[in-house]
Enzyme design. Structure first.
Site, PDB file in Angstrom:
ATOM      1  N   PHE A 127       0.776  -1.223   0.022  1.00  0.00           N
ATOM      2  CA  PHE A 127      -0.072  -0.022  -0.033  1.00  0.00           C
ATOM      3  C   PHE A 127       0.911   1.285   0.056  1.00  0.00           C
ATOM      4  O   PHE A 127       1.858   1.234   0.837  1.00  0.00           O
ATOM      5  CB  PHE A 127      -0.891   0.003   1.199  1.00  0.00           C
ATOM      6  CG  PHE A 127      -1.865   1.278   1.153  1.00  0.00           C
ATOM      7  CD1 PHE A 127      -2.934   1.239   0.378  1.00  0.00           C
ATOM      8  CD2 PHE A 127      -1.489   2.353   1.934  1.00  0.00           C
ATOM      9  CE1 PHE A 127      -3.553   2.234  -0.011  1.00  0.00           C
ATOM     10  CE2 PHE A 127      -2.427   3.691   1.784  1.00  0.00           C
ATOM     11  CZ  PHE A 127      -3.424   3.485   0.730  1.00  0.00           C
ATOM     12  N   THR A 128       0.477   2.316  -0.688  1.00  0.00           N
ATOM     13  CA  THR A 128       1.479   3.331  -0.959  1.00  0.00           C
ATOM     14  C   THR A 128       2.048   4.098   0.281  1.00  0.00           C
ATOM     15  O   THR A 128       3.273   4.099   0.216  1.00  0.00           O
ATOM     16  CB  THR A 128       0.701   4.783  -1.639  1.00  0.00           C
ATOM     17  OG1 THR A 128      -0.582   4.623  -0.857  1.00  0.00           O
ATOM     18  CG2 THR A 128       0.033   4.063  -3.010  1.00  0.00           C
ATOM     19  N   LYS A 261     -11.491   4.929   7.317  1.00  0.00           N
ATOM     20  CA  LYS A 261     -12.186   4.054   6.294  1.00  0.00           C
ATOM     21  C   LYS A 261     -13.199   2.982   7.482  1.00  0.00           C
ATOM     22  O   LYS A 261     -14.218   3.740   7.519  1.00  0.00           O
ATOM     23  CB  LYS A 261     -11.128   2.761   6.017  1.00  0.00           C
ATOM     24  CG  LYS A 261      -9.974   3.429   5.538  1.00  0.00           C
ATOM     25  CD  LYS A 261     -10.118   4.355   4.359  1.00  0.00           C
ATOM     26  CE  LYS A 261      -8.688   5.331   4.010  1.00  0.00           C
ATOM     27  NZ  LYS A 261      -7.288   4.257   3.947  1.00  0.00           N
ATOM     28  N   ARG A 385      -6.758   4.502 -12.042  1.00  0.00           N
ATOM     29  CA  ARG A 385      -5.600   3.694 -11.383  1.00  0.00           C
ATOM     30  C   ARG A 385      -5.185   2.920 -12.508  1.00  0.00           C
ATOM     31  O   ARG A 385      -5.375   1.798 -12.759  1.00  0.00           O
ATOM     32  CB  ARG A 385      -6.286   2.483 -10.068  1.00  0.00           C
ATOM     33  CG  ARG A 385      -6.624   3.505  -8.876  1.00  0.00           C
ATOM     34  CD  ARG A 385      -5.548   3.440  -7.924  1.00  0.00           C
ATOM     35  NE  ARG A 385      -4.922   4.816  -7.568  1.00  0.00           N
ATOM     36  CZ  ARG A 385      -4.485   5.169  -6.716  1.00  0.00           C
ATOM     37  NH1 ARG A 385      -4.495   4.401  -5.726  1.00  0.00           N
ATOM     38  NH2 ARG A 385      -3.989   6.579  -6.684  1.00  0.00           N
ATOM     39  N   PHE A 452      -0.352  11.776 -10.548  1.00  0.00           N
ATOM     40  CA  PHE A 452      -1.848  11.578 -10.922  1.00  0.00           C
ATOM     41  C   PHE A 452      -2.727  12.537  -9.971  1.00  0.00           C
ATOM     42  O   PHE A 452      -3.773  12.951 -10.568  1.00  0.00           O
ATOM     43  CB  PHE A 452      -2.353  10.211 -10.415  1.00  0.00           C
ATOM     44  CG  PHE A 452      -1.992   9.766  -8.979  1.00  0.00           C
ATOM     45  CD1 PHE A 452      -0.639   9.209  -8.834  1.00  0.00           C
ATOM     46  CD2 PHE A 452      -3.046  10.062  -8.117  1.00  0.00           C
ATOM     47  CE1 PHE A 452      -0.693   8.815  -7.315  1.00  0.00           C
ATOM     48  CE2 PHE A 452      -2.993   9.426  -6.684  1.00  0.00           C
ATOM     49  CZ  PHE A 452      -1.615   8.921  -6.544  1.00  0.00           C
TER      50      PHE A 452
HETATM   51  C1  LIG Z   1      -5.651   4.582   3.649  1.00  0.00           C
HETATM   52  C2  LIG Z   1      -4.948   3.764   3.937  1.00  0.00           C
HETATM   53  C3  LIG Z   1      -3.799   3.694   4.757  1.00  0.00           C
HETATM   54  C4  LIG Z   1      -3.421   5.137   5.361  1.00  0.00           C
HETATM   55  O1  LIG Z   1      -4.002   5.978   6.208  1.00  0.00           O
HETATM   56  P1  LIG Z   1      -4.345   7.453   6.062  1.00  0.00           P
HETATM   57  O2  LIG Z   1      -5.434   7.415   7.077  1.00  0.00           O
HETATM   58  O3  LIG Z   1      -4.742   7.673   4.633  1.00  0.00           O
HETATM   59  O4  LIG Z   1      -3.176   7.961   6.412  1.00  0.00           O
HETATM   60  C5  LIG Z   1      -3.091   2.560   5.076  1.00  0.00           C
HETATM   61  N1  LIG Z   1      -3.416   1.218   4.691  1.00  0.00           N
HETATM   62  C6  LIG Z   1      -4.680   1.136   4.035  1.00  0.00           C
HETATM   63  C7  LIG Z   1      -4.778  -0.220   3.583  1.00  0.00           C
HETATM   64  C8  LIG Z   1      -5.246   2.190   3.660  1.00  0.00           C
HETATM   65  O5  LIG Z   1      -6.389   2.108   2.722  1.00  0.00           O
END
Ligand SMILES: *Cc1c(COP(=O)(O)O)cnc(C)c1O
Length: 460
Positions: A127-128, A261, A385, A452
């Protein structure tokens, strides 16, 4: 009975509404042109249905808003911190909690505490922000997800699973002492919200612990993952999402969390651990980066909203409505024969732009074009994406040409109704009907980092 299946509905009713601005197609043509055909550069006011991301875009409940009024904004020892700590123990089972402003704050601290320069950090797809912090701490990420996760059409109930073979090969190759820990993302965001099975995390935990390696859960969407286990894994049909979540987290030693999330808030996160010494270290480090260990960069009211969001999100009724709503959009698109990634994930549906616009070569940005065309058609905002997100090779300067060229339709939690999703599917079907006439884009401005977000384009 004419119904194909028993319908489901949202387990809430609407008390406050946010009016949406209705725009015309000619307005939207002007807006997207001004935004350089990049949906990130649109003003949110000009968007009708915003499916850019599910991060921080959740609708809070009356119970959460009531909690916002109960914010204890003391610098130290806020009661909202203790409420959050209680709920983390109750629902995830970890012993210690350090709040952070959002997920990446937690990733930064845990990476710095656990990674020694030169060590490897295996995980089920990158994940980024997670990978960026592992690299900043001197680690090297190694992808150990099953091969099927990289195939957009392979139907597997737990496409996020770790390949035990890849993990054990890495241990044999570099030695357990050179592995900082293994991260399990569940669900796997970059694979399209695909879940990990209980059997898999249990086996990963066993193998890791045999070699003295810690398991770190990226718990950002672990409740959605628990729902998939309840629906798909033998032996879990009669267990609640809450019971499954707690068992799942028990196969890890620590977790990083983005509350934006699963936890139904607009901001917040945390790191949670079982180890007392690690907790001491994190509790000390948080003072440098986020704030005192009883607020971690959050207002008391934000911690309260997150504690309460946790109670609501773990409910079976909520999770069913959340995940099934995403699937509902996927099924509608199937009905119009629109090419999507399978199986549908927990938070988003992905359109396959290579199959949608086969006449547009990847060098002319088919997914970027499709996201712009959908916006012009109906005001629905999606995200590219594909090649634009993939960027360029640092050494050669050549563009990467990723196998997957996708448009992501991400569903915010409790925000849109089924009718909004009907409009979304209808609009995408209209764009699909006119697909033969579509032409690609030319990039006219390219920023140096994460292009992007701010790149600009012109129609060819
Ligand atoms: C969004 C996300 C993060 C990073 O969280 P932030 O609250 O955006 O800093 C880490 N891991 C996953 C899987 C995510 O979807």
């Amino acid at each position: 009975m004419k119904f194909e299946r028993r319908p489901w509905a949202e387990p809430y009713k609407i008390k406050v509404v946010e009016p949406l601005k209705m725009t015309s197609q000619s307005d939207r043509e002007r807006f997207i042109k001004e935004a350089g055909y990049n949906t990130f550069l649109l003003h949110s006011e000009d968007v009708y249905i915003d499916l850019l991301t599910d991060s921080g875009t959740n609708a809070m409940s009356d119970y959460q808003w009531a909690g916002m009024m109960m914010g204890d904004e003391a610098y130290a020892g806020s009661k909202n911190y203790y409420n959050l700590e209680n709920n983390v123990r109750k629902y995830y089972g970890y012993k210690h909690l350090v709040p952070t402003h959002q997920g990446r704050g937690a990733e930064n601290m845990l990476s710095q505490c656990l990674i020694k320069k030169g060590q490897y950090v295996p995980g089920n797809m990158y994940f980024t922000t997670t990978r960026a912090h592992q690299e900043l701490a001197g680690g090297t990420f190694v992808d150990v997800i099953i091969d099927e996760a990289h195939d957009s059409q392979f139907n597997h109930p737990f496409k996020g699973n770790v390949s035990l073979e890849k993990f054990s090969n890495l241990i044999n190759k570099v030695g357990a002492e050179n592995i900082a820990y293994i991260t399990i993302g569940a669900t796997v965001n970059m694979a399209g919200g695909q879940p990990v099975s209980m059997e898999n995390i249990k086996a990963v935990h066993k193998l890791a612990h045999q070699h003295g390696i810690k398991v770190v859960l990226d718990a950002t969407r672990a409740m959605e993952n628990a729902y998939f286990i309840q629906q798909r894994e033998p032996g879990y049909q009669n267990k609640s999402v809450a019971e499954i979540l707690k068992e799942f987290a028990s196969y890890s030693d620590a977790a990083t969390m983005s509350g934006k999330k699963d936890l139904l808030v607009n901001i917040g996160g945390f790191v949670a651990v079982n180890d007392d010494d690690l907790f001491e270290e994190l509790r000390n480090m948080v003072v440098l980066y986020e704030g005192l260990h009883t607020y971690g960069g959050l207002a008391g009211r934000d911690m309260e909203a997150m504690a309460r969001g946790m109670e609501e999100a773990v409910h079976d009724d909520h999770m069913k409505a959340r995940v099934e709503q995403v699937g509902y959009l996927g099924e509608l698109l199937d009905r119009y024969d629109i090419p999507t990634v399978k199986p549908f994930g927990g938070h988003a549906i992905f359109l396959d732009a290579k199959r949608f616009y086969p006449q547009i070569p990847q060098s002319q940005y088919p997914a970027q074009t499709l996201a712009a065309d959908i916006y012009v058609n109906s005001g629905v905002r999606a995200m590219e994406r594909g090649i634009v997100s993939a960027g360029r090779n640092k050494e050669t300067g050549e563009e990467y040409f990723p196998a997957l060229e996708l448009v992501r339709l991400t569903i915010p939690r409790r925000v849109y109704t089924q009718a909004h999703l009907d409009i979304t599917a209808y609009s995408i079907a209209e764009v699909y009907d006119k697909r033969d006439k579509a032409t690609g884009l030319k990039m006219i401005y390219e920023p140096k980092y994460l292009r992007f977000f701010q790149a600009r384009f012109e129609r060819l």
